[in-house]
Design a protein around this motif. Sequence first.
Motif, PDB file in Angstrom:
ATOM      1  N   LEU A  83     -59.773  59.047 -17.768  1.00 56.81           N
ATOM      2  CA  LEU A  83     -59.626  58.153 -18.912  1.00 56.81           C
ATOM      3  C   LEU A  83     -60.872  58.202 -19.794  1.00 56.81           C
ATOM      4  N   THR A  84     -60.720  57.734 -21.015  1.00 52.66           N
ATOM      5  CA  THR A  84     -61.845  57.558 -21.917  1.00 52.66           C
ATOM      6  C   THR A  84     -61.762  56.162 -22.511  1.00 52.66           C
ATOM      7  N   TRP A  85     -62.838  55.387 -22.388  1.00 51.26           N
ATOM      8  CA  TRP A  85     -62.851  54.027 -22.908  1.00 51.26           C
ATOM      9  C   TRP A  85     -63.787  53.928 -24.093  1.00 51.26           C
ATOM     10  N   SER A  86     -63.352  53.216 -25.117  1.00 57.67           N
ATOM     11  CA  SER A  86     -64.221  52.949 -26.261  1.00 57.67           C
ATOM     12  C   SER A  86     -65.305  51.962 -25.838  1.00 57.67           C
ATOM     13  N   ASP A  87     -66.310  51.784 -26.691  1.00 59.35           N
ATOM     14  CA  ASP A  87     -67.363  50.817 -26.390  1.00 59.35           C
ATOM     15  C   ASP A  87     -66.781  49.416 -26.222  1.00 59.35           C
ATOM     16  N   GLU A  88     -65.790  49.087 -27.038  1.00 56.17           N
ATOM     17  CA  GLU A  88     -65.171  47.759 -26.953  1.00 56.17           C
ATOM     18  C   GLU A  88     -64.396  47.595 -25.647  1.00 56.17           C
ATOM     19  N   GLU A  89     -63.681  48.621 -25.247  1.00 56.42           N
ATOM     20  CA  GLU A  89     -62.933  48.558 -23.989  1.00 56.42           C
ATOM     21  C   GLU A  89     -63.881  48.471 -22.799  1.00 56.42           C
ATOM     22  N   LEU A  90     -64.955  49.233 -22.842  1.00 53.69           N
ATOM     23  CA  LEU A  90     -65.940  49.205 -21.769  1.00 53.69           C
ATOM     24  C   LEU A  90     -66.543  47.814 -21.640  1.00 53.69           C
ATOM     25  N   GLU A  91     -66.883  47.213 -22.765  1.00 56.13           N
ATOM     26  CA  GLU A  91     -67.466  45.873 -22.740  1.00 56.13           C
ATOM     27  C   GLU A  91     -66.485  44.855 -22.178  1.00 56.13           C
ATOM     28  N   ARG A  92     -65.213  44.980 -22.556  1.00 53.89           N
ATOM     29  CA  ARG A  92     -64.190  44.051 -22.066  1.00 53.89           C
ATOM     30  C   ARG A  92     -64.005  44.181 -20.563  1.00 53.89           C
ATOM     31  N   ILE A  93     -63.953  45.405 -20.059  1.00 52.20           N
ATOM     32  CA  ILE A  93     -63.782  45.644 -18.626  1.00 52.20           C
ATOM     33  C   ILE A  93     -64.982  45.127 -17.847  1.00 52.20           C
ATOM     34  N   ASP A  94     -66.174  45.404 -18.361  1.00 50.73           N
ATOM     35  CA  ASP A  94     -67.392  44.970 -17.685  1.00 50.73           C
ATOM     36  C   ASP A  94     -67.486  43.453 -17.636  1.00 50.73           C
ATOM     37  N   LEU A  95     -67.112  42.790 -18.736  1.00 48.02           N
ATOM     38  CA  LEU A  95     -67.170  41.331 -18.766  1.00 48.02           C
ATOM     39  C   LEU A  95     -66.147  40.731 -17.811  1.00 48.02           C
ATOM     40  N   PHE A  96     -64.962  41.317 -17.747  1.00 48.61           N
ATOM     41  CA  PHE A  96     -63.944  40.843 -16.812  1.00 48.61           C
ATOM     42  C   PHE A  96     -64.458  40.953 -15.381  1.00 48.61           C
ATOM     43  N   ASP A  97     -65.085  42.066 -15.059  1.00 49.54           N
ATOM     44  CA  ASP A  97     -65.639  42.284 -13.724  1.00 49.54           C
ATOM     45  C   ASP A  97     -66.718  41.255 -13.418  1.00 49.54           C
ATOM     46  N   ALA A  98     -67.608  41.011 -14.372  1.00 47.69           N
ATOM     47  CA  ALA A  98     -68.736  40.105 -14.139  1.00 47.69           C
ATOM     48  C   ALA A  98     -68.293  38.654 -14.016  1.00 47.69           C
ATOM     49  N   ARG A  99     -67.284  38.261 -14.778  1.00 50.81           N
ATOM     50  CA  ARG A  99     -66.881  36.854 -14.806  1.00 50.81           C
ATOM     51  C   ARG A  99     -66.220  36.386 -13.523  1.00 50.81           C
ATOM     52  N   ARG A 100     -65.909  37.327 -12.636  1.00 51.74           N
ATOM     53  CA  ARG A 100     -65.358  36.893 -11.342  1.00 51.74           C
ATOM     54  C   ARG A 100     -66.356  36.047 -10.567  1.00 51.74           C
ATOM     55  N   TRP A 101     -67.628  36.084 -10.954  1.00 50.08           N
ATOM     56  CA  TRP A 101     -68.659  35.327 -10.264  1.00 50.08           C
ATOM     57  C   TRP A 101     -69.045  34.050 -10.999  1.00 50.08           C
ATOM     58  N   SER A 102     -68.283  33.680 -12.007  1.00 46.37           N
ATOM     59  CA  SER A 102     -68.677  32.528 -12.807  1.00 46.37           C
ATOM     60  C   SER A 102     -68.318  31.193 -12.155  1.00 46.37           C
ATOM     61  N   ASP A 103     -67.399  31.212 -11.188  1.00 49.27           N
ATOM     62  CA  ASP A 103     -66.952  29.964 -10.555  1.00 49.27           C
ATOM     63  C   ASP A 103     -67.083  30.041  -9.041  1.00 49.27           C
ATOM     64  N   LEU A 104     -67.439  28.909  -8.450  1.00 44.76           N
ATOM     65  CA  LEU A 104     -67.544  28.826  -7.000  1.00 44.76           C
ATOM     66  C   LEU A 104     -66.167  28.698  -6.361  1.00 44.76           C
ATOM     67  N   ALA A 105     -66.042  29.200  -5.150  1.00 48.95           N
ATOM     68  CA  ALA A 105     -64.823  29.034  -4.365  1.00 48.95           C
ATOM     69  C   ALA A 105     -64.768  27.598  -3.828  1.00 48.95           C
ATOM     70  N   PRO A 106     -63.593  27.130  -3.411  1.00 46.04           N
ATOM     71  CA  PRO A 106     -63.454  25.760  -2.906  1.00 46.04           C
ATOM     72  C   PRO A 106     -64.414  25.458  -1.759  1.00 46.04           C
ATOM     73  N   GLY A 107     -64.958  24.251  -1.789  1.00 45.09           N
ATOM     74  CA  GLY A 107     -65.837  23.778  -0.730  1.00 45.09           C
ATOM     75  C   GLY A 107     -67.295  24.149  -0.899  1.00 45.09           C
ATOM     76  N   ARG A 108     -67.581  25.049  -1.810  1.00 48.69           N
ATOM     77  CA  ARG A 108     -68.971  25.506  -1.961  1.00 48.69           C
ATOM     78  C   ARG A 108     -69.830  24.513  -2.729  1.00 48.69           C
ATOM     79  N   THR A 109     -69.258  23.867  -3.737  1.00 53.06           N
ATOM     80  CA  THR A 109     -70.042  22.911  -4.519  1.00 53.06           C
ATOM     81  C   THR A 109     -70.574  21.791  -3.633  1.00 53.06           C
ATOM     82  N   GLU A 110     -69.722  21.252  -2.781  1.00 53.25           N
ATOM     83  CA  GLU A 110     -70.140  20.163  -1.893  1.00 53.25           C
ATOM     84  C   GLU A 110     -71.230  20.618  -0.937  1.00 53.25           C
ATOM     85  N   LEU A 111     -71.087  21.829  -0.426  1.00 52.85           N
ATOM     86  CA  LEU A 111     -72.073  22.376   0.504  1.00 52.85           C
ATOM     87  C   LEU A 111     -73.432  22.515  -0.158  1.00 52.85           C
TER      88      LEU A 111
END
Length: 219
Positions: A83-111
């Motif tokens: 495949l070939t990704w444009s700069d915009e597509e690359l940025e979108r994919i990278d941001l999607f990958d990174a944002r998986r870490w933006s929220d804690l899983a259940p029970g972690r906040t209390e801990l």
Amino acid sequence: MPDPNQSGRATLGLMEPSQTWPAVVFDIGGVLTTSEGGVPELSRVIGVEPERFAGPYWEYRTDYDRGTLPTEYWPLVAAELGLTWSDEELERIDLFDARRWSDLAPGRTELLTALQTGGVTTALLSNAPSSMARVVKASGWSAGFDHRIFSCDLGLIKPDAKIYQAVEDTLGRPGEQLVFFDDRPPNIEAARERGWQAHLWTGPEACCEVLISLGLPTP
């Protein structure tokens, strides 16, 4: 070793850490956030079968975690997929990958709240590329940590002994004063070799059992 990401817990009105308590160090993906793989979600975004996407995604990940740029990593993945990704597509994919870490899983906040408001020194130690590290640093849930240590900032990855040494230097504590939770056995084994009290993560309940045995605050 100075920590440029130290959060300044005193400004949050938290208790001073007890000198008799160990510090508690957490991995992120698969521990504080959901499973770190992300292959099924990302494969749907780019329209490739998960089995086909997983190979190139992980093949170049070690160097990415050590600090190579997204503009170096993702084109390698794309090339392996034909495949070939444009700069915009690359940025979108990278941001999607990174944002998986933006929220804690259940029970972690209390801990984490119990530990941090109770005065326990806490730290993050994660193999993470720069994009994921930026997302975590910008996330409200990470502000309470005394130290946030990422492989991309050090050019080192777990289970390299040098990254554990860097944590000891940053926290100013020997291994026996560090309690560590990670979801990968090789990372646990390497920490134990340095004398850390390292435990394989199986969930918040098991984590609390360890903390209670050490006299640390829990939810």
